[in-house]
Scaffold this active site. Structure first.
Site, mmCIF file in Angstrom:
data_model
loop_
_atom_site.group_PDB
_atom_site.id
_atom_site.type_symbol
_atom_site.label_atom_id
_atom_site.label_comp_id
_atom_site.label_asym_id
_atom_site.label_seq_id
_atom_site.Cartn_x
_atom_site.Cartn_y
_atom_site.Cartn_z
ATOM 1 C CG HIS A 98 -2.097 -0.967 1.017
ATOM 2 N ND1 HIS A 98 -2.894 -1.404 2.051
ATOM 3 C CD2 HIS A 98 -2.585 -1.578 -0.107
ATOM 4 C CE1 HIS A 98 -3.806 -2.241 1.586
ATOM 5 N NE2 HIS A 98 -3.638 -2.368 0.281
ATOM 6 C CG ASP A 155 -0.385 3.931 4.025
ATOM 7 O OD1 ASP A 155 -0.487 2.951 3.264
ATOM 8 O OD2 ASP A 155 -0.904 3.945 5.160
ATOM 9 C CG HIS A 156 2.727 0.831 4.816
ATOM 10 N ND1 HIS A 156 3.074 0.530 6.108
ATOM 11 C CD2 HIS A 156 1.431 1.225 4.867
ATOM 12 C CE1 HIS A 156 2.032 0.708 6.911
ATOM 13 N NE2 HIS A 156 1.020 1.131 6.178
ATOM 14 C CG HIS A 196 -3.660 -5.040 5.835
ATOM 15 N ND1 HIS A 196 -4.606 -4.341 6.535
ATOM 16 C CD2 HIS A 196 -3.117 -4.142 4.957
ATOM 17 C CE1 HIS A 196 -4.621 -3.091 6.115
ATOM 18 N NE2 HIS A 196 -3.728 -2.942 5.150
ATOM 19 C CG ASP A 256 -1.244 -1.214 7.683
ATOM 20 O OD1 ASP A 256 -0.332 -0.797 8.412
ATOM 21 O OD2 ASP A 256 -1.804 -0.522 6.812
ATOM 22 C CG HIS A 275 -0.694 2.597 10.458
ATOM 23 N ND1 HIS A 275 -2.022 2.282 10.275
ATOM 24 C CD2 HIS A 275 -0.149 2.662 9.230
ATOM 25 C CE1 HIS A 275 -2.268 2.141 8.977
ATOM 26 N NE2 HIS A 275 -1.148 2.367 8.319
#
Lengths: 321, 321
Positions: B64, B66-67, B139, B210, B269
């Site tokens: 993802h 944001d990572h 996740h 996550d 997070h």
């Protein structure tokens, strides 16, 4: 017409300069246009009053990372923040390929419409109150400059001609001035275009991508109040580095702007070797870029800084905000 | 063993929190490991003493944005800054596909070697003085947690046993303590391993991606001094949002850490809805996350902040730096 610099470093960010991104806003209204979107452009925007939800169009000059690696994150954050409005994306085909690949590989979800318009020399687009055109530059990958011209200039009445037609001041004048044709009591139609003219010249700014041949901008810069152009190096460093990266030095750009009579010039995209202040013997200073340009250019000259905001006034002056 | 938080926001950056990235360093030596690389991680690094040229390995939890959207820019800046040393990249296959696509579409040039190791449950890697293992999380895309265990623990001599063998204190002791076997004057060999033992337990930190099922971490957290885990929401917000995003609330993670007797827990997070200070009625505060976790966990509990740096001491305490 307002220009906000969001990134002014070449290649990699420094502590004081992010990689390329420039915002252009009309004098009134919230929609705006972003030219280039280096990594962390969305982070820079958090420190301004520019809202990604009001962004009308993103114009990318070329596909090098320091000009586009912030695009996926900015678009993803628009989605997370509930954007529904369509967004126009303009750039070389490679930008669309890049974005599609990132979307596909990283399971990115974008529900609002993104209209991609591949840039070419015939580009003629309206966004955020600007007419947008482009011309090709000379860089080691396909690269473009964008011209933004104000669309809506208030109209001025030709009062004498109206009086000659027997039309007296009143609501009829307002109607013509708003651009609407007028029917007289005797049945004749007066065309607004015949009795008005623009009250002033439209403001024009040209924002160029990476380029080793400023003369490519001759046509696009016609009547431009402002040219924003890279000056990655001073002439001596350009000579050391050699021509392969295909960047300009300050002298080249300044000579071009002088030769075309462009009244305002902002240089940007500085190599990180140029420091605010020299610390050690041999350190290069950013002021050297300005000094070099100054000897070739007699107009209003500025070096871009992150978060600096400039107004082009209605009479074409460049004013700090 | 030092942990530096470079990004602690979920999904999008805020003015005070960037998206995910965590640095882990051994107590001595410059090489370090980065876990996740959200957009603008390289910008965050400019504000620390961590050098991208000393980075040994990047471990990505999942694909993802944001990572991982900071990965291309960080790698490109390493190239511009003259990195020659090889870099290890660990993550799901999708990360390698993403990086290859960006390199290809944007004409990015990387001359130093990048060794990609696809993560799976058998991962067993050494980097920057850490033994690195992984376990799969739960996740909405393939996601992993990483365990970093100190490799080189100083050896302690079994002095009594050496005396029984007739070896007196001197250079022979140092040789055995450095892990080298020793030949006695009578020709016999003493194996270092037979006369030494680790002077203390290795420090272990688990950094998770996550995950909506903390219990997945049971095996990986064995003997861990520290668990770093997402707590995107409080329990009430998780209920409103629903289970689809597959994140944890603070209570879930705290209950897990308590049940496994993990002595130190850092939550990170956080959804951007949790503010430092509530401004309007209905605003959520970041302190609510801590309060919720506190009721379920009796160990040392912290909320991650960008640029906060923590030391795990040799006796397993979590100390601010």
């Amino acid at each position: 017409m307002k220009i906000t610099f969001l990134g002014t470093s070449s290649g990699a960010p420094t502590r004081h300069r992010n990689v390329s991104a420039t915002a252009v806003q009309p004098e009134r209204g919230k929609p705006w246009v972003l030219i280039d979107c280096g990594e962390a452009t969305q982070h820079q925007l958090l420190r301004t009053r520019l809202s990604p939800l009001q962004l009308s169009a993103i114009l990318i000059t070329h596909v090098h990372g320091d000009h586009c690696y912030g695009l996926p994150g900015l678009l993803a954050s628009c989605q997370l923040n509930g954007r529904k409005a369509p967004l126009t994306l303009v750039g070389p085909h490679a930008i669309w390929r890049y974005l599609q690949a990132v979307i596909e590989c990283t399971e990115m979800r974008i529900d609002y419409p993104i209209e991609f318009i591949p840039v070419d020399g015939t580009l003629d687009l309206e966004a955020a109150g600007f007419r947008i055109q482009a011309c090709a530059l000379s860089h080691r990958t396909e690269c473009w400059a964008y011209r933004l011209e104000e669309c809506e200039i208030p109209l001025q009445l030709d009062v004498q001609r109206l009086k000659d037609e027997g039309v007296s001041p009143g609501p009829e004048y307002a109607q013509l001035q708003q651009g609407r044709d007028l029917q007289l009591p005797d049945g004749r139609w007066l065309r607004s275009a015949d009795y008005t003219r623009p009250s002033r010249a439209p403001r024009v700014a040209v924002i160029a991508g990476d380029n080793d041949s400023p003369e490519r901008l001759t046509g696009l810069c016609a009547d431009a109040a402002l040219l924003v152009h890279e000056a990655t190096y001073t002439a001596d460093v350009l000579e050391q580095v050699g021509p392969e990266p295909q960047h300009s030095c300050a002298a080249q750009v300044a000579r071009f702007a002088e030769s075309r009579g462009i009244p305002n010039l902002i240089l940007t995209h500085f190599s990180p070797r140029y420091l605010r202040k020299a610390r050690r013997r041999g350190d290069r200073q950013i002021s050297e870029i300005k000094t070099e340009a100054r000897t070739h250019y007699s107009g209003q000259l500025q070096l871009a800084e992150d978060f600096a905001c400039w107004l082009i006034s209605r009479d074409g002056l460049l004013l700090p905000l």
